[in-house]
Design a protein around this motif. Structure first.
Motif, PDB file in Angstrom:
ATOM      1  N   VAL A  36       6.461  -2.595   7.104  1.00 39.56           N
ATOM      2  CA  VAL A  36       6.232  -1.148   7.186  1.00 39.56           C
ATOM      3  C   VAL A  36       5.069  -0.750   6.283  1.00 39.56           C
ATOM      4  O   VAL A  36       4.216   0.078   6.656  1.00 39.56           O
ATOM      5  CB  VAL A  36       7.514  -0.383   6.806  1.00 39.56           C
ATOM      6  N   ALA A  37       5.003  -1.334   5.091  1.00 41.75           N
ATOM      7  CA  ALA A  37       3.919  -1.009   4.155  1.00 41.75           C
ATOM      8  C   ALA A  37       2.556  -1.388   4.731  1.00 41.75           C
ATOM      9  O   ALA A  37       1.579  -0.643   4.586  1.00 41.75           O
ATOM     10  CB  ALA A  37       4.156  -1.713   2.822  1.00 41.75           C
ATOM     11  N   VAL A  38       2.462  -2.532   5.413  1.00 41.51           N
ATOM     12  CA  VAL A  38       1.185  -2.949   6.011  1.00 41.51           C
ATOM     13  C   VAL A  38       0.774  -1.983   7.116  1.00 41.51           C
ATOM     14  O   VAL A  38      -0.400  -1.619   7.244  1.00 41.51           O
ATOM     15  CB  VAL A  38       1.287  -4.384   6.547  1.00 41.51           C
ATOM     16  N   VAL A  39       1.741  -1.534   7.918  1.00 40.04           N
ATOM     17  CA  VAL A  39       1.430  -0.539   8.954  1.00 40.04           C
ATOM     18  C   VAL A  39       0.890   0.736   8.322  1.00 40.04           C
ATOM     19  O   VAL A  39      -0.119   1.292   8.762  1.00 40.04           O
ATOM     20  CB  VAL A  39       2.678  -0.228   9.809  1.00 40.04           C
ATOM     21  N   LEU A  40       1.541   1.199   7.265  1.00 38.78           N
ATOM     22  CA  LEU A  40       1.119   2.438   6.613  1.00 38.78           C
ATOM     23  C   LEU A  40      -0.276   2.321   6.011  1.00 38.78           C
ATOM     24  O   LEU A  40      -1.107   3.231   6.152  1.00 38.78           O
ATOM     25  CB  LEU A  40       2.122   2.806   5.521  1.00 38.78           C
ATOM     26  N   LEU A  41      -0.562   1.213   5.360  1.00 41.12           N
ATOM     27  CA  LEU A  41      -1.889   1.030   4.763  1.00 41.12           C
ATOM     28  C   LEU A  41      -2.974   0.933   5.837  1.00 41.12           C
ATOM     29  O   LEU A  41      -4.088   1.440   5.650  1.00 41.12           O
ATOM     30  CB  LEU A  41      -1.895  -0.215   3.885  1.00 41.12           C
ATOM     31  N   SER A  42      -2.647   0.297   6.966  1.00 42.34           N
ATOM     32  CA  SER A  42      -3.613   0.229   8.064  1.00 42.34           C
ATOM     33  C   SER A  42      -3.899   1.615   8.616  1.00 42.34           C
ATOM     34  O   SER A  42      -5.057   1.966   8.896  1.00 42.34           O
ATOM     35  CB  SER A  42      -3.080  -0.686   9.174  1.00 42.34           C
ATOM     36  N   LEU A  43      -2.867   2.421   8.784  1.00 40.48           N
ATOM     37  CA  LEU A  43      -3.045   3.781   9.286  1.00 40.48           C
ATOM     38  C   LEU A  43      -3.872   4.611   8.312  1.00 40.48           C
ATOM     39  O   LEU A  43      -4.699   5.443   8.730  1.00 40.48           O
ATOM     40  CB  LEU A  43      -1.685   4.433   9.522  1.00 40.48           C
ATOM     41  N   TRP A  44      -3.656   4.424   7.032  1.00 35.77           N
ATOM     42  CA  TRP A  44      -4.439   5.173   6.037  1.00 35.77           C
ATOM     43  C   TRP A  44      -5.915   4.789   6.132  1.00 35.77           C
ATOM     44  O   TRP A  44      -6.792   5.646   6.047  1.00 35.77           O
ATOM     45  CB  TRP A  44      -3.907   4.878   4.637  1.00 35.77           C
ATOM     46  N   LEU A  45      -6.181   3.495   6.330  1.00 38.90           N
ATOM     47  CA  LEU A  45      -7.562   3.048   6.481  1.00 38.90           C
ATOM     48  C   LEU A  45      -8.206   3.713   7.693  1.00 38.90           C
ATOM     49  O   LEU A  45      -9.351   4.173   7.633  1.00 38.90           O
ATOM     50  CB  LEU A  45      -7.601   1.529   6.640  1.00 38.90           C
ATOM     51  N   PHE A  46      -7.481   3.803   8.799  1.00 41.19           N
ATOM     52  CA  PHE A  46      -8.028   4.447   9.990  1.00 41.19           C
ATOM     53  C   PHE A  46      -8.301   5.922   9.745  1.00 41.19           C
ATOM     54  O   PHE A  46      -9.251   6.485  10.281  1.00 41.19           O
ATOM     55  CB  PHE A  46      -7.057   4.307  11.164  1.00 41.19           C
ATOM     56  N   GLY A  47      -7.466   6.562   8.955  1.00 43.43           N
ATOM     57  CA  GLY A  47      -7.677   7.963   8.647  1.00 43.43           C
ATOM     58  C   GLY A  47      -8.902   8.196   7.785  1.00 43.43           C
ATOM     59  O   GLY A  47      -9.520   9.254   7.847  1.00 43.43           O
ATOM     60  N   HIS A  95       0.166   8.030   2.760  1.00 43.85           N
ATOM     61  CA  HIS A  95       0.428   6.713   3.344  1.00 43.85           C
ATOM     62  C   HIS A  95       0.498   5.612   2.286  1.00 43.85           C
ATOM     63  O   HIS A  95       1.471   4.858   2.243  1.00 43.85           O
ATOM     64  CB  HIS A  95      -0.635   6.385   4.390  1.00 43.85           C
ATOM     65  N   PRO A  96      -0.533   5.450   1.428  1.00 45.85           N
ATOM     66  CA  PRO A  96      -0.434   4.385   0.415  1.00 45.85           C
ATOM     67  C   PRO A  96       0.694   4.628  -0.584  1.00 45.85           C
ATOM     68  O   PRO A  96       1.320   3.678  -1.057  1.00 45.85           O
ATOM     69  CB  PRO A  96      -1.812   4.400  -0.267  1.00 45.85           C
ATOM     70  N   THR A  97       0.962   5.892  -0.909  1.00 48.99           N
ATOM     71  CA  THR A  97       2.078   6.183  -1.810  1.00 48.99           C
ATOM     72  C   THR A  97       3.395   5.745  -1.205  1.00 48.99           C
ATOM     73  O   THR A  97       4.229   5.100  -1.861  1.00 48.99           O
ATOM     74  CB  THR A  97       2.123   7.688  -2.132  1.00 48.99           C
ATOM     75  N   CYS A  98       3.576   6.069   0.075  1.00 45.61           N
ATOM     76  CA  CYS A  98       4.803   5.662   0.769  1.00 45.61           C
ATOM     77  C   CYS A  98       4.892   4.143   0.843  1.00 45.61           C
ATOM     78  O   CYS A  98       5.970   3.575   0.666  1.00 45.61           O
ATOM     79  CB  CYS A  98       4.835   6.268   2.165  1.00 45.61           C
ATOM     80  N   ALA A  99       3.766   3.467   1.083  1.00 44.68           N
ATOM     81  CA  ALA A  99       3.775   2.007   1.172  1.00 44.68           C
ATOM     82  C   ALA A  99       4.260   1.383  -0.133  1.00 44.68           C
ATOM     83  O   ALA A  99       5.077   0.453  -0.133  1.00 44.68           O
ATOM     84  CB  ALA A  99       2.380   1.498   1.523  1.00 44.68           C
ATOM     85  N   VAL A 100       3.758   1.897  -1.260  1.00 37.86           N
ATOM     86  CA  VAL A 100       4.174   1.369  -2.565  1.00 37.86           C
ATOM     87  C   VAL A 100       5.665   1.629  -2.801  1.00 37.86           C
ATOM     88  O   VAL A 100       6.409   0.738  -3.233  1.00 37.86           O
ATOM     89  CB  VAL A 100       3.330   2.000  -3.689  1.00 37.86           C
ATOM     90  N   LEU A 101       6.113   2.839  -2.502  1.00 35.33           N
ATOM     91  CA  LEU A 101       7.520   3.185  -2.726  1.00 35.33           C
ATOM     92  C   LEU A 101       8.450   2.369  -1.828  1.00 35.33           C
ATOM     93  O   LEU A 101       9.557   1.995  -2.240  1.00 35.33           O
ATOM     94  CB  LEU A 101       7.734   4.680  -2.474  1.00 35.33           C
ATOM     95  N   VAL A 102       8.006   2.091  -0.611  1.00 42.76           N
ATOM     96  CA  VAL A 102       8.821   1.300   0.315  1.00 42.76           C
ATOM     97  C   VAL A 102       9.049  -0.106  -0.240  1.00 42.76           C
ATOM     98  O   VAL A 102      10.179  -0.613  -0.240  1.00 42.76           O
ATOM     99  CB  VAL A 102       8.136   1.251   1.702  1.00 42.76           C
TER     100      VAL A 102
END
Length: 388
Positions: free
Chosen positions: A320-331, A343-350
């Motif tokens: 899930v964290a990798v998906v979130l970081l990828s989406l943040w990069l696209f944004g 997105h990166p904050t959620c990835a770290v917390l996850v």
């Protein structure tokens, strides 16, 4: 017999012409069927990933999945480029695409041996059945589009030469197999920029965004397959409450991730200067989405067994964290002045939740709550602009 009223005759062959890059169009039924075939292949890889993670062979599982998914994703991406630039929708194209689908099925059949035993013979044959017919289509495009003949022929030549190299890799000693894979994978990625030196392809950003969105959707469906697996295990066991929690959390996670995916303006990103990063970045994003399905399956099976494993939710959290970081990069790629940090904050917390919370079920619940909170912060204000 006369054609039915309103139907369009599909000839066996018609000359291949380049598309108008400004042409706005949706997906053909053949493209959708092709996506589903590749989704099935990724599903086999996700199931094998879950099995290997369950045995504790984490390094072997992750490496094998990454290698297999590269073959799936790269073959799919090249087909997407071709369909966006050229499409005659004639009988010959349907026959060639049928071969590509058979190649995807063969690749899927070889996934267990490739992931678990590093036996790439079957998967290499399947890859060849996908790649060589597409090379023939590039030759057809070269004949029908003289202005881009050099580009099309370079795509075809690169595919043929590298496919011979992939077969040659099978004869190498075991200790050289991984290094050879990395070299050949880099060569595969180098073919498109080498081919485009003689001219760009007439691809449509909106069409590519739609293709990526639907491929992501079909791979995300593997999470729902894992949800069904959890429900089935729950029906077979007396205490099915925990497995019901797994089913609810994994299904909710899939929906939240897709919501966040479609909050990104993919067609805009595809038309920007970061288009190549966006395209290649989907390897991480879609691969991680497939890994979410495998991790959800592992969580269900661990919950069904006596004594839930302490780290059973960690693979789910990492994917899930990798998906979130990828989406943040696209944004970030379109060049917003102040990209959000949700997105990166959620990835770290996850990931932290998986490391710090002692219960796998509680971890899964926290992961879903964090995803829903991120969707509320980042996803409510916009939707993507891909065509339907």
């Amino acid at each position: 017999m006369a054609a039915r009223a309103g139907s369009v005759a599909r000839p066996l062959y018609r000359p291949m012409r380049a598309r108008n890059p400004a042409e706005s169009r949706g997906q053909t039924q053949l493209e959708l069927l092709f996506d589903l075939a590749f989704s099935a292949a990724s599903g086999f890889a996700a199931v094998r990933l879950a099995h290997m993670l369950g045995t504790g062979a984490v390094g072997t599982a992750v490496l094998g999945f990454a290698m297999v998914f590269f073959a799936i994703w790269w073959a799919w991406l090249n087909f997407a480029w071709f369909c966006s630039a050229y499409d005659t929708d004639d009988g010959l194209t349907w026959m060639v695409t049928t071969l590509l689908i058979l190649g995807a099925a063969t690749l899927a059949a070889g996934v267990p041996g490739a992931v678990a035993e590093r036996d790439f013979a079957v998967i290499t044959v399947g890859y060849a059945v996908m790649r060589l017919p597409l090379a023939a289509q590039w030759v057809r495009a070269a004949v029908g589009d003289p202005a881009r003949r050099a580009t099309c022929l370079r795509f075809a030549l690169g595919m043929v030469v590298l496919q011979l190299a992939w077969f040659g890799r099978l004869a190498l000693p075991e200790r050289w197999m991984l290094a050879a894979f990395l070299v050949l994978a880099l060569c595969e990625v180098a073919v498109p920029p080498w081919a485009r030196r003689h001219g760009s392809l007439p691809t449509n950003p909106g069409h590519l965004a739609g293709r990526y969105g639907r491929f992501t959707l079909t791979v995300a469906a593997q999470v729902i397959v894992a949800t069904v697996h959890a429900l089935r295990l729950g029906l077979e066991s007396p205490g099915n409450g925990p497995l019901l929690v797994v089913a609810v959390t994994t299904a909710t996670a899939a929906v939240a991730l897709l919501w966040l995916y479609h909050a990104v303006p993919h067609a805009t990103v595809a038309a920007s200067g970061g288009a190549r990063i966006w395209e290649y970045g989907h390897y991480l994003l879609v691969g991680a989405m497939g890994a979410v399905g495998g991790a959800a399956r592992l969580l269900a099976e661990s919950t069904a067994a006596p004594g839930t494993q302490r780290w059973a939710a960690l693979p789910l959290a990492v994917a899930v964290a990798v998906v979130l970081l990828s989406l943040w990069l696209f944004g970030v790629l379109p060049g917003q002045d102040r990209p959000g940090l949700a997105h990166p904050t959620c990835a770290v917390l996850v990931v932290l939740s998986a490391l710090l919370i002692p219960s796998a079920l509680w971890t899964a619940g926290v992961v879903v709550l964090l995803l829903l909170a991120t969707a509320a912060v980042e996803g409510l204000g916009s939707r993507d602009d891909e065509p339907t």
